[in-house]
Design a protein around this motif. Structure first.
Motif, PDB file in Angstrom:
ATOM      1  N   VAL A  66       0.874  -1.174   0.000  1.00  0.00           N
ATOM      2  CA  VAL A  66       0.000   0.000   0.000  1.00  0.00           C
ATOM      3  C   VAL A  66       0.908   1.219   0.000  1.00  0.00           C
ATOM      4  N   ILE A  67       1.008   1.861  -1.151  1.00  0.00           N
ATOM      5  CA  ILE A  67       2.032   2.891  -1.334  1.00  0.00           C
ATOM      6  C   ILE A  67       1.604   4.268  -0.838  1.00  0.00           C
ATOM      7  N   SER A  68       0.351   4.433  -0.464  1.00  0.00           N
ATOM      8  CA  SER A  68      -0.108   5.707   0.094  1.00  0.00           C
ATOM      9  C   SER A  68      -0.167   5.587   1.614  1.00  0.00           C
ATOM     10  N   ALA A  69       0.678   6.344   2.287  1.00  0.00           N
ATOM     11  CA  ALA A  69       0.701   6.276   3.744  1.00  0.00           C
ATOM     12  C   ALA A  69      -0.620   6.729   4.342  1.00  0.00           C
ATOM     13  N   TYR A  70      -1.218   7.768   3.732  1.00  0.00           N
ATOM     14  CA  TYR A  70      -2.480   8.298   4.243  1.00  0.00           C
ATOM     15  C   TYR A  70      -3.560   8.164   3.187  1.00  0.00           C
ATOM     16  N   ARG A  71      -4.716   7.690   3.648  1.00  0.00           N
ATOM     17  CA  ARG A  71      -5.902   7.618   2.775  1.00  0.00           C
ATOM     18  C   ARG A  71      -7.001   8.370   3.512  1.00  0.00           C
ATOM     19  N   TYR A  72      -7.200   9.604   3.069  1.00  0.00           N
ATOM     20  CA  TYR A  72      -8.100  10.531   3.762  1.00  0.00           C
ATOM     21  C   TYR A  72      -9.520  10.377   3.234  1.00  0.00           C
ATOM     22  N   TYR A  73     -10.503  10.598   4.120  1.00  0.00           N
ATOM     23  CA  TYR A  73     -11.896  10.442   3.700  1.00  0.00           C
ATOM     24  C   TYR A  73     -12.790  11.519   4.307  1.00  0.00           C
ATOM     25  N   MET A  74     -13.590  12.081   3.473  1.00  0.00           N
ATOM     26  CA  MET A  74     -14.675  13.023   3.754  1.00  0.00           C
ATOM     27  C   MET A  74     -14.231  14.481   3.600  1.00  0.00           C
ATOM     28  N   ASN A  75     -15.260  15.301   3.537  1.00  0.00           N
ATOM     29  CA  ASN A  75     -15.151  16.738   3.366  1.00  0.00           C
ATOM     30  C   ASN A  75     -15.939  17.368   4.506  1.00  0.00           C
ATOM     31  N   VAL A  76     -15.548  18.534   4.936  1.00  0.00           N
ATOM     32  CA  VAL A  76     -16.306  19.208   5.987  1.00  0.00           C
ATOM     33  C   VAL A  76     -17.787  19.295   5.613  1.00  0.00           C
ATOM     34  N   CYS A  77     -18.069  19.539   4.322  1.00  0.00           N
ATOM     35  CA  CYS A  77     -19.452  19.717   3.864  1.00  0.00           C
ATOM     36  C   CYS A  77     -20.250  18.409   3.860  1.00  0.00           C
ATOM     37  N   THR A  78     -19.571  17.264   3.833  1.00  0.00           N
ATOM     38  CA  THR A  78     -20.278  15.983   3.824  1.00  0.00           C
ATOM     39  C   THR A  78     -21.176  15.850   5.045  1.00  0.00           C
ATOM     40  N   PHE A  79     -20.790  16.516   6.137  1.00  0.00           N
ATOM     41  CA  PHE A  79     -21.563  16.429   7.364  1.00  0.00           C
ATOM     42  C   PHE A  79     -22.823  17.284   7.324  1.00  0.00           C
ATOM     43  N   GLY A  80     -23.016  18.024   6.232  1.00  0.00           N
ATOM     44  CA  GLY A  80     -24.259  18.769   6.037  1.00  0.00           C
ATOM     45  C   GLY A  80     -25.113  18.200   4.935  1.00  0.00           C
ATOM     46  N   SER A 131       6.235  14.396  -7.178  1.00  0.00           N
ATOM     47  CA  SER A 131       6.277  15.062  -5.876  1.00  0.00           C
ATOM     48  C   SER A 131       6.519  14.056  -4.763  1.00  0.00           C
ATOM     49  N   PRO A 132       7.749  13.947  -4.275  1.00  0.00           N
ATOM     50  CA  PRO A 132       8.043  13.004  -3.183  1.00  0.00           C
ATOM     51  C   PRO A 132       7.255  13.307  -1.910  1.00  0.00           C
ATOM     52  N   ASN A 133       6.783  14.566  -1.770  1.00  0.00           N
ATOM     53  CA  ASN A 133       6.042  14.921  -0.562  1.00  0.00           C
ATOM     54  C   ASN A 133       4.540  14.668  -0.691  1.00  0.00           C
ATOM     55  N   MET A 134       4.107  14.029  -1.787  1.00  0.00           N
ATOM     56  CA  MET A 134       2.733  13.522  -1.846  1.00  0.00           C
ATOM     57  C   MET A 134       2.699  12.229  -1.047  1.00  0.00           C
ATOM     58  N   VAL A 135       1.908  12.213   0.037  1.00  0.00           N
ATOM     59  CA  VAL A 135       1.957  11.083   0.958  1.00  0.00           C
ATOM     60  C   VAL A 135       0.648  10.301   1.014  1.00  0.00           C
ATOM     61  N   GLY A 136      -0.250  10.578   0.082  1.00  0.00           N
ATOM     62  CA  GLY A 136      -1.483   9.808   0.114  1.00  0.00           C
ATOM     63  C   GLY A 136      -2.503  10.254  -0.897  1.00  0.00           C
ATOM     64  N   ILE A 137      -3.653   9.588  -0.848  1.00  0.00           N
ATOM     65  CA  ILE A 137      -4.791   9.939  -1.700  1.00  0.00           C
ATOM     66  C   ILE A 137      -6.004  10.120  -0.789  1.00  0.00           C
ATOM     67  N   GLY A 138      -7.032  10.776  -1.323  1.00  0.00           N
ATOM     68  CA  GLY A 138      -8.204  11.005  -0.496  1.00  0.00           C
ATOM     69  C   GLY A 138      -9.470  11.182  -1.303  1.00  0.00           C
ATOM     70  N   LEU A 139     -10.576  10.970  -0.629  1.00  0.00           N
ATOM     71  CA  LEU A 139     -11.897  11.282  -1.174  1.00  0.00           C
ATOM     72  C   LEU A 139     -12.444  12.471  -0.392  1.00  0.00           C
ATOM     73  N   THR A 140     -12.791  13.543  -1.096  1.00  0.00           N
ATOM     74  CA  THR A 140     -13.283  14.740  -0.418  1.00  0.00           C
ATOM     75  C   THR A 140     -14.572  15.263  -1.054  1.00  0.00           C
ATOM     76  N   PRO A 141     -15.548  14.409  -1.343  1.00  0.00           N
ATOM     77  CA  PRO A 141     -16.796  14.893  -1.948  1.00  0.00           C
ATOM     78  C   PRO A 141     -17.627  15.678  -0.939  1.00  0.00           C
TER      79      PRO A 141
END
Length: 797
Positions: free
Chosen positions: A176-190, A481-491
């Motif tokens: 798993v080459i992405s250290a961080y897998r981020y999920y959600m957007n502040v707006c998703t909670f609305g 970009s070596p400083n890209m450390v992950g992927i995310g979903l931010t809908p």
């Protein structure tokens, strides 16, 4: 290969159960403690701050928690199948074999049953964390069992351990080459999660785990913390509750965009949300996730000026015509005091994993564009949160850069990011799928960042995506970009276009772009349980058209093209489609002719044929609308009348097909909202769920979907949904009034008065928003049959 007979099989199951549970207690004795050796694993990363904090937080693990993580995944298997199925999975958390420290492995063992020709399969999954165990489970279910677990339905023909397939390649190992897998957007909670109970959250957290998300945004219940902090500072509950918005608008209160709208909020809501957040965080942490909690960005109740008259407080610029909100300068001593109090109370109630999201200028202009001011602002914010939690990482949404490029020019942007040391900030490049910020900021000036897919705005209905782009650009970005450390979903909202999210979730481990023809073929297999050549051909055509929007188109539409049905009618709509509508008409036609009974019976096929039908209806409505405008401009009353009837028929069909899907029911949204007015142990029936106490919740639920504020709000219809009930009782009356007004204009030989029409339609909208009509929550009919019925009557082809 082992050989057993049926009489011994029951004992084998029992023995397996003992072995699995015994292994949980002994398998960790020889593990490396990453707290001590994390720097050795990624010693090529030079920055000391990153090594000491961000890396440590990523690798940090107390191995006594591994039992909890394994148990969490066994619980997931039981929820997906049953307890018996858990006995045929062996889950192990072991030291990673890969440089990044993240991986999963899948292997199987075939056990021969001498009393049966059918062998029994045991599945072993190894990984370095509970989340990655779940991701390994997902890979096995997707690519070997051909199962699909999504927002829009599940499909899995595996119902017994006897059906578990072998992994014929031996041991399948995936880093798993992405250290961080981020999920959600502040707006998703609305727009999506506002009214969820624990049952719905449990399902979503399971989905996160299956898809490998280890850094989820966890914003539920924070208003309870704010109440505690501001009460301690001396504000009354009324002063606090009138600052807070209603539940559906809390995301924008949190970001300092709106105060008060849809409120006041109740203490009952604050306490219930606090309790729900405790459950959410417990499950996330059981999987080994690191939830991102809120921080303090400077947004405060105006009443605090009465207590601290010398504090450096200003009023920020207005947002979407709402009044400007109050902002405390980070250099003021009160800012540090509030931060310390907030983080302390937050940790006391919820614990912490040291990741904090706060966005001071989300679609808000800072008080000054002076570069030194901007540098000092970010520096002060970071230093205050660090003083409250020495391990703190600031998780920052990068939306402000692409949203206001005229303000955030190169000098301002660089000054802002220079205020925080490398490693103290994790930047979410929120709209990498359309307008990447990393390409205009020199890779965020060395800060660590996450490639994110935003995709959806407001939860607006419509088929859309950029599959070729999202399946390739994260790989390109990682190489540059070596400083890209992950992927995310931010809908901004979820529960739509599942194919896009399926692909994007795999980009956490993919290092080579997949062949999209092969990938979509496999997708249809797991989506419907069988390979149907005609369905495969349809999806291949969609990958290259509907799900291949250009960045220019995606930016102009802000995601999917808006459906004219759901917009306040006018004569000046422009064509916003980016593909030939015949593509969707063909897909609709093909799906209506599928005759495989298993495929037709699946939840996933039922949803997809409803979605194809709805998108086709939306496209056809647009085509007929342009003919309507031509007829009106030509003063052709007869044609205007004919097309008007057809447009209203299309709207009726839209409501009818939406009513076949539980997830497309307005009634489910409003019922869930009303339930928050009741004690958790006293849930009313649908018909008895509406009263004066539920009215504020229902207003919030209705308003955010429609007016999004007062009747003249610039955000009206921003969060439209093509839901049954909403289509029939909100969108349809508007179009009826519009079409009637156009006809009257021709009959009276007078120009169409748009201002007069808007006043009439605003009255309709305002009345609907305050109503408490109870809508159904149970779907009606079968999408397959309803779709064929609509086709036979509409004659689109």
């Amino acid at each position: 290969m082992l050989n057993i007979n049926k009489s011994k099989f029951g004992f084998l199951i029992f023995l397996t159960f003992l072995v699995i549970n015994f292994s949980k207690s002994i398998q960790f004795k020889n593990q490396i403690n990453f707290n001590d050796n994390g720097n050795e694993i990624l010693n090529n990363i030079e920055d000391q701050r990153f090594n000491n904090v961000l890396l440590d937080l990523h690798m940090e693990r107390d191995y006594k928690d591994d039992n909890k993580q394994i148990s969490a995944v066994y619980g997931l298997i039981e929820r997906l199948f049953n307890f018996e199925m858990t006995l045929f999975f062996k889950l192990k958390i072991e030291e990673s074999k890969w440089m990044t420290g993240e991986y999963y492995e899948i292997s199987t063992e075939s056990v021969e049953n001498e009393d049966s020709s059918k062998n029994i399969t045991f599945v072993t999954i190894r990984a370095d964390s509970g989340v990655n165990l779940a991701m390994g489970l997902q890979y096995y279910l997707k690519y070997y069992c051909f199962c699909s677990y999504t927002w829009s339905g599940d499909q899995c023909s595996i119902t017994s351990y006897s059906q578990l397939p072998l992994v014929t390649e031996g041991t399948l190992s995936i880093p798993v080459i992405s250290a961080y897998r981020y999920y959600m957007n502040v707006c998703t909670f609305g727009y999506s999660t506002t009214w969820w109970n624990w049952s719905r959250w449990e399902r979503e957290i399971d989905w996160m785990a299956l898809n490998g998300y280890n850094l989820p945004l966890a914003f539920v219940g924070q208003e309870y913390i704010w109440y505690r902090v501001f009460s301690e500072l001396g504000l009354s509950f009324d002063q606090i509750s009138t600052w807070l918005t209603g539940p559906a608008f809390l995301p924008w209160n949190r970001m300092g965009n709106v105060n008060g709208w849809g409120g006041p909020i109740t203490m009952d809501w604050l306490e219930k949300q606090r309790d729900l957040q405790i459950q959410i965080l417990e499950r996330m942490r059981q999987y080994g996730m690191k939830p991102v909690l809120p921080g303090f960005a400077g947004h405060i109740p105006g009443a605090i000026q009465q207590l601290f008259p010398k504090a450096n407080i200003s009023v920020l610029s207005t947002w979407c015509d709402f009044n400007g909100t109050f902002y405390l300068e980070p250099t003021d001593p009160l800012f540090s005091k509030i931060t310390t109090m907030f983080i302390g109370e937050l940790i006391n109630v919820f614990g912490t994993d040291h990741f904090y999201n706060f966005d001071p200028f989300n679609e808000l202009e800072p008080p000054s564009n002076d570069t030194e001011y901007l540098r000092q602002t970010s520096q002060s914010m970071y230093e205050t949160v660090l003083s409250a939690d020495p391990k703190a990482i600031w998780v920052l949404q990068g939306w402000f850069i692409v949203d206001a490029p005229e303000f955030w020019q190169a000098n301002q942007t660089e000054a802002w990011f220079s205020g925080v040391p490398i490693g103290g900030l994790l930047v979410l490049d929120l709209w990498s799928d359309v307008i990447p910020g990393w390409t205009t900021t020199n890779y965020y000036y060395g800060h660590y960042w996450v490639w994110c897919m935003l995709h959806n705005f407001g939860g607006r209905s419509g088929m859309y995506g950029r599959l070729p782009w999202i399946s390739s650009n994260p790989i390109t970005a990682r190489g540059l970009s070596p400083n890209m450390v992950g992927i995310g979903l931010t809908p901004e909202a979820i529960e739509q276009n599942v194919v896009v999210y399926d692909m994007m979730s795999e980009m956490s481990w993919r290092s080579v772009q997949p062949n999209l023809t092969e990938w979509i073929t496999q997708y249809t297999h797991r989506r419907y349980g069988k390979l149907v050549p005609e369905i495969v051909d349809v999806w291949i055509s969609l990958v290259n058209t509907v799900f291949n929007a250009t960045a220019t188109t995606a930016r102009a539409n802000m995601g999917a093209p808006e459906s004219f049905i759901a917009l306040r009618p006018r004569l000046t709509f422009g064509n916003n489609s980016f593909y030939n509508p015949n593509i969707l008409y063909n897909a609709w036609n093909v799906f209506s002719k599928v005759d495989d009974q298993y495929v037709i019976s699946t939840e996933t096929f039922e949803f997809d044929i409803s979605e194809f039908t709805m998108q086709s209806l939306s496209n056809y409505f647009m085509a007929q609308y342009f003919l309507l405008v031509e007829a009106f401009n030509a003063s052709d009353a007869q044609t205007l009348s004919t097309i008007s009837i057809e447009l209203l028929d299309i709207i009726n069909y839209m409501d009818e097909i939406a009513s076949t899907q539980s997830s497309l029911q307005l009634g489910l949204w409003t019922y869930r909202a009303r339930l928050w007015a009741y004690p958790t142990n006293d849930i009313p029936t649908l018909q008895n769920s509406s009263n004066s106490n539920t009215a504020p919740y229902e207003f919030n639920a209705r308003n955010v979907l429609t007016l999004w504020g007062p009747s003249n709000s610039v955000l009206h219809d921003y969060a439209f949904k093509l839901w049954s009930g909403l289509v029939s009782d909100f969108y349809s009356p508007r179009w009826q009034l519009f079409l009637k007004s156009l006809m009257q204009s021709l009959e009276n030989h007078k120009p169409f008065n748009m201002d007069s029409f808007n006043k009439m339609v605003e009255n309709l909208e305002e009345q609907w928003v305050i109503e408490q009509t109870i809508y159904p929550t149970i779907p009606v009919g079968q999408a397959y049959n309803t779709s064929k019925y609509i086709q036979s009557h509409l004659k689109v082809f």
